[in-house]
Scaffold this motif. Structure first.
Motif, PDB file in Angstrom:
ATOM      1  N   VAL A  82     -79.498 -43.894  13.283  1.00 48.75           N
ATOM      2  CA  VAL A  82     -80.039 -43.415  14.427  1.00 48.75           C
ATOM      3  C   VAL A  82     -79.087 -42.968  15.605  1.00 48.75           C
ATOM      4  CG1 VAL A  82     -81.571 -44.035  16.171  1.00 48.75           C
ATOM      5  CG2 VAL A  82     -82.015 -44.622  13.526  1.00 48.75           C
ATOM      6  N   TYR A  83     -77.892 -43.981  15.530  1.00 52.13           N
ATOM      7  CA  TYR A  83     -76.854 -43.784  16.615  1.00 52.13           C
ATOM      8  C   TYR A  83     -75.617 -44.271  16.291  1.00 52.13           C
ATOM      9  CZ  TYR A  83     -74.737 -44.930  21.082  1.00 52.13           C
ATOM     10  OH  TYR A  83     -73.821 -45.321  22.138  1.00 52.13           O
ATOM     11  N   ALA A  84     -74.558 -43.731  16.820  1.00 51.98           N
ATOM     12  CA  ALA A  84     -73.172 -44.270  16.401  1.00 51.98           C
ATOM     13  C   ALA A  84     -72.339 -43.799  17.264  1.00 51.98           C
ATOM     14  CB  ALA A  84     -72.822 -43.387  14.734  1.00 51.98           C
ATOM     15  N   ILE A  85     -71.269 -44.720  17.523  1.00 55.39           N
ATOM     16  CA  ILE A  85     -70.350 -44.455  18.538  1.00 55.39           C
ATOM     17  C   ILE A  85     -68.848 -45.143  18.162  1.00 55.39           C
ATOM     18  CG2 ILE A  85     -71.020 -46.489  19.706  1.00 55.39           C
ATOM     19  CD1 ILE A  85     -69.793 -45.612  22.337  1.00 55.39           C
ATOM     20  N   TYR A  86     -67.762 -44.237  18.244  1.00 52.80           N
ATOM     21  CA  TYR A  86     -66.603 -44.698  17.816  1.00 52.80           C
ATOM     22  C   TYR A  86     -65.661 -44.489  19.370  1.00 52.80           C
ATOM     23  CZ  TYR A  86     -61.829 -45.096  16.332  1.00 52.80           C
ATOM     24  OH  TYR A  86     -60.547 -45.290  15.796  1.00 52.80           O
ATOM     25  N   GLY A  87     -65.223 -45.428  19.851  1.00 54.11           N
ATOM     26  CA  GLY A  87     -64.742 -45.519  21.127  1.00 54.11           C
ATOM     27  C   GLY A  87     -64.989 -47.021  21.896  1.00 54.11           C
ATOM     28  N   ARG A  88     -65.079 -46.995  23.012  1.00 53.12           N
ATOM     29  CA  ARG A  88     -65.284 -48.127  24.094  1.00 53.12           C
ATOM     30  C   ARG A  88     -66.065 -47.846  25.243  1.00 53.12           C
ATOM     31  NH1 ARG A  88     -63.576 -52.956  24.421  1.00 53.12           N
ATOM     32  NH2 ARG A  88     -62.388 -52.826  22.449  1.00 53.12           N
ATOM     33  N   ARG A  89     -67.103 -48.760  25.355  1.00 52.18           N
ATOM     34  CA  ARG A  89     -67.973 -48.722  26.503  1.00 52.18           C
ATOM     35  C   ARG A  89     -68.170 -50.015  27.268  1.00 52.18           C
ATOM     36  NH1 ARG A  89     -71.896 -44.621  26.754  1.00 52.18           N
ATOM     37  NH2 ARG A  89     -71.217 -42.613  25.854  1.00 52.18           N
ATOM     38  N   ASN A  90     -67.537 -51.066  26.808  1.00 55.13           N
ATOM     39  CA  ASN A  90     -67.501 -52.258  27.509  1.00 55.13           C
ATOM     40  C   ASN A  90     -66.052 -53.219  27.312  1.00 55.13           C
ATOM     41  OD1 ASN A  90     -67.863 -54.168  25.214  1.00 55.13           O
ATOM     42  ND2 ASN A  90     -69.962 -53.098  25.484  1.00 55.13           N
TER      43      ASN A  90
ATOM     44  N   GLU B 173     -76.550 -49.256  22.998  1.00 58.09           N
ATOM     45  CA  GLU B 173     -75.995 -49.945  21.914  1.00 58.09           C
ATOM     46  C   GLU B 173     -76.587 -51.147  21.472  1.00 58.09           C
ATOM     47  OE1 GLU B 173     -72.257 -51.323  23.411  1.00 58.09           O
ATOM     48  OE2 GLU B 173     -71.497 -49.489  23.817  1.00 58.09           O
ATOM     49  N   ASN B 174     -77.774 -51.836  22.150  1.00 53.47           N
ATOM     50  CA  ASN B 174     -78.518 -52.853  21.922  1.00 53.47           C
ATOM     51  C   ASN B 174     -79.757 -52.308  20.901  1.00 53.47           C
ATOM     52  OD1 ASN B 174     -77.025 -54.628  23.323  1.00 53.47           O
ATOM     53  ND2 ASN B 174     -77.966 -53.920  25.155  1.00 53.47           N
ATOM     54  N   GLY B 175     -79.794 -51.043  20.690  1.00 52.18           N
ATOM     55  CA  GLY B 175     -81.022 -50.374  19.856  1.00 52.18           C
ATOM     56  C   GLY B 175     -82.076 -50.200  20.471  1.00 52.18           C
TER      57      GLY B 175
ATOM     58  N   ILE C 113     -76.051 -47.817  14.622  1.00 46.60           N
ATOM     59  CA  ILE C 113     -77.419 -48.125  14.608  1.00 46.60           C
ATOM     60  C   ILE C 113     -78.171 -47.595  13.545  1.00 46.60           C
ATOM     61  CG2 ILE C 113     -79.829 -48.371  15.815  1.00 46.60           C
ATOM     62  CD1 ILE C 113     -78.331 -48.710  18.423  1.00 46.60           C
ATOM     63  N   TYR C 114     -78.590 -48.189  12.459  1.00 44.27           N
ATOM     64  CA  TYR C 114     -79.319 -47.461  11.298  1.00 44.27           C
ATOM     65  C   TYR C 114     -80.724 -48.131  11.008  1.00 44.27           C
ATOM     66  CZ  TYR C 114     -77.788 -51.136   8.405  1.00 44.27           C
ATOM     67  OH  TYR C 114     -77.439 -52.571   8.018  1.00 44.27           O
TER      68      TYR C 114
ATOM     69  N   GLY D  70     -81.417 -51.748  12.253  1.00 49.33           N
ATOM     70  CA  GLY D  70     -80.487 -52.556  12.343  1.00 49.33           C
ATOM     71  C   GLY D  70     -79.423 -52.122  12.966  1.00 49.33           C
ATOM     72  N   LYS D  71     -78.444 -53.014  13.302  1.00 47.53           N
ATOM     73  CA  LYS D  71     -77.179 -52.672  14.230  1.00 47.53           C
ATOM     74  C   LYS D  71     -75.859 -53.272  13.401  1.00 47.53           C
ATOM     75  CE  LYS D  71     -75.125 -53.215  18.670  1.00 47.53           C
ATOM     76  NZ  LYS D  71     -75.359 -54.041  19.784  1.00 47.53           N
TER      77      LYS D  71
END
Length: 623
Positions: A494-502, A617-619, A559-560, A471-472
């Motif tokens: 599974v995945y984590a981000i704090y900041g900006r990519r777009n 980011e889309n998993g 994403i978890y 899930g996201k």
């Protein structure tokens, strides 16, 4: 006694010749008998074999008498006729007739003229018109004498012959050493020659040249034809070829008809391949099978049971047992096929009685190293005799496009192959279009990263994590993010981000200076806060994650997945639940303690951690 008889015979013969000098000059028989011949004794029966003088005794006596040949009195022609008539009568009646003492050579000569043996004498038989000695007898001075035994054992390099010890071929008697010594050449032999039986002889393939006074190679008078080579001065066809008179060249030996199954044409004949034999009934080559099942550590090879490498047959146990060394091997040695052998790079030292390292006698040159006791050039270098050092292997000409010089040869780069027509390296292309989620690599279709080949569907399918659903969740800076799983499931980040990519997410009327911004500890904090829980809450602010990019509005994306929780005495290794050391079973169901006596220190298999996954980011896994 023998010397006295011989001396008496010589006196009688000399007296007889002094009285009849005139008659012997006119007689043709006397002139023929004056030739140098061995000493002949008075006529006697062949039965007295023990009294017959040996060759050495006769030679000694002849030497003492100044090498003068002695001839018995000549017979009249009438006596010869009477003897001949008597022998013929005896031959016809079948009764043995004894001729006066005469050489076997004379009878053989007479048998050649008449093509029939008249009488070969005692211990001899007539074979194809020639007098031959019987088995156990040997021709000696015109008589067939029994092969006597020597009174004592012969010395080294000698053998018993006619009752006397004689030196073998290539040896001679040495009075000082009292033994047979090797016949040596008086001087050193020339090049390509060797000493043989006391004489210098040219080696095989060489001949003596009088002008150069040395052995020169035997060369062919003209150049040999195709598939032929010069051997011992003559042109001969190579193995598997034969001479064709019509074509005047060597042609391949071919079989007259096609060979059967498991057979091949070899030197003009069909022969069964290795491990097969010819079956007359089936008229084909069948596999060689053993008549019974082979014992343990043995295998059937060419129709026979043979022990495997490192094993030997034990008659008592009737099986193949391991070849063991009789004693413990020394340092840097190991037991191999029942013998202690030094390891690679070591050699046996008799003084120290151990394996010592093989060292080079002197320091190796530049770009060389000591290997097994010898200096050898490193990879990509070769030895130069003029410079006496290792020089780099260079290509004789410039390499073509997409090629490079490697070990002195031009080779195509990775992903390219040589094209004879274009004479250059061309890209390796696949013979057909690759399936979905696959790409052409080195001429073969291979699945992209994160995919695997499915034989049933015949396509590349995604390597999904089957034990939980992904899930996201996303939230903007200054807000909270809640993660939740259903009943009987726990969170797995599974995945984590704090900041900006777009510039699309949380970007309405917000300041954005950069899109390459991410807190390094984003996943670590999310895993520590939520992993293994059914629900959790994350705050997206700089106080929790820090400020990776000042002046830019940020967001938090996680994403978890939801997985089954691990049971007691189990742990999650990043992909599955596994029982702890000392326990057995399935980590999702039950882990029970192992019984005492089993190996509790078994190493766990390390699976690929999820930190090595590259998920966007889309998993989805990136390629």
């Amino acid at each position: 006694m023998m010397k006295f008889l011989l001396f008496l015979a010589i006196l009688l013969v000399s007296a007889h010749y002094s009285q009849q000098d005139s008659e012997t000059e006119q007689s043709g028989e006397l002139s023929d008998s004056v030739e140098e011949k061995p000493v002949q004794l008075p006529a006697r029966d062949l039965e007295d074999e023990e009294d017959v003088p040996t060759r050495s005794v006769l030679e000694d006596e002849a030497t003492e008498e100044d090498n003068t040949a002695v001839q018995l009195p000549a017979r009249d022609a009438e006596e010869d006729d009477e003897l001949t008539n008597r022998s013929v009568q005896g031959y016809e009646e079948g009764t043995p007739v004894q001729l006066p003492a005469r050489k076997l050579g004379e009878l053989t000569k007479r048998s050649k003229e008449g093509k029939n043996c008249l009488n070969c004498g005692k211990n001899a038989t007539c074979v194809k018109g020639k007098c031959r000695c019987k088995k156990g007898f040997r021709r000696w001075r015109g008589r067939c004498l029994r092969r006597g035994r020597c009174s004592k054992k012969c010395g080294r390099n000698a053998r018993c012959l006619l009752g006397k010890c004689r030196c073998r071929r290539g040896y001679r008697w040495n009075k000082g050493k009292k033994q047979c010594v090797k016949q040596r050449c008086s001087k050193k032999c020339a090049k390509n020659a060797r000493c043989l039986f006391g004489k210098c002889r040219c080696r095989r393939g060489y001949r003596w040249n009088k002008g150069k006074k040395q052995c020169v190679k035997q060369r062919c008078s003209k150049k040999c034809a195709k598939n032929a080579r010069c051997l011992l001065g003559k042109c001969r066809c190579r193995r598997g070829y034969r001479w064709n008179k019509g074509k005047k060249q060597c042609v391949k030996q071919r079989c007259s008809k096609k060979c059967a199954k498991n057979a091949r044409c070899l030197l003009g004949k069909c022969r069964c391949r290795r491990g097969y034999r010819w079956n007359k009934g089936k008229k084909q080559c069948v596999k060689q099978r053993c008549s019974k099942k082979c014992a343990k550590n043995a295998r059937c090879l060419f129709g026979k049971c043979r022990c495997r490498r490192g094993y030997r047959w034990n008659k008592g146990k009737k099986q193949c047992v391991k070849q063991r060394c009789s004693k413990k091997c020394a340092k840097n040695a190991r037991c191999l096929l029942g013998k202690c052998r030094c390891r690679r790079g070591y050699r046996w030292n008799k003084g120290k009685k151990q394996c010592v390292k093989q060292r080079c006698s002197k320091k190796c040159a530049k770009n060389a190293r000591c290997l097994l006791g010898k200096c050898r050039c490193r990879r990509g270098y070769r030895w130069n005799k003029g410079k006496k050092q290792c020089v780099k292997q260079r290509c004789s000409k410039k390499c073509a496009k997409n090629a490079r010089c490697l070990l002195g040869k031009c080779r195509c780069r990775r992903g390219y192959r040589w094209n004879k027509g274009k004479k250059q390296c061309v890209k390796q292309r696949c013979s057909k279009k690759c399936a979905k989620n696959a790409r052409c690599l080195l001429g073969k279709c291979r699945c992209r990263r994160g995919y695997r080949w499915n034989k049933g569907k015949k396509q590349c399918v995604r390597r999904g994590i089957r034990w939980f659903k992904i899930g996201k969740a996303t939230t903007c800076e200054g807000q909270s993010l809640t993660l939740r799983c259903g009943r009987g499931r726990v969170i797995r980040v599974v995945y984590a981000i704090y900041g900006r990519r777009n510039r699309r997410v949380c970007a309405k009327n917000k300041p954005i200076k950069t899109t390459k911004c991410r807190a390094k500890n984003s996943k670590k904090i999310a895993v520590k806060t939520c992993d293994g829980k059914r629900t959790c809450q994350l705050k997206a602010n700089n106080g929790v994650f820090g400020d990776p990019c000042i002046g830019t509005f940020k967001y938090l994306t996680v994403i978890y997945g939801c997985r089954k929780p691990c049971v007691k005495n189990a742990y999650f290794n990043g992909r599955v639940c596994k029982c702890k050391t000392g326990y057995k079973g399935q980590g999702y169901r039950r882990c029970t303690k192992q019984k005492v006596g089993r190996n509790l220190e078994e190493e766990e298999k390390r699976d690929v951690s999820d930190d090595d996954m590259d998920i966007n980011e889309n998993g989805l896994e990136t390629v």
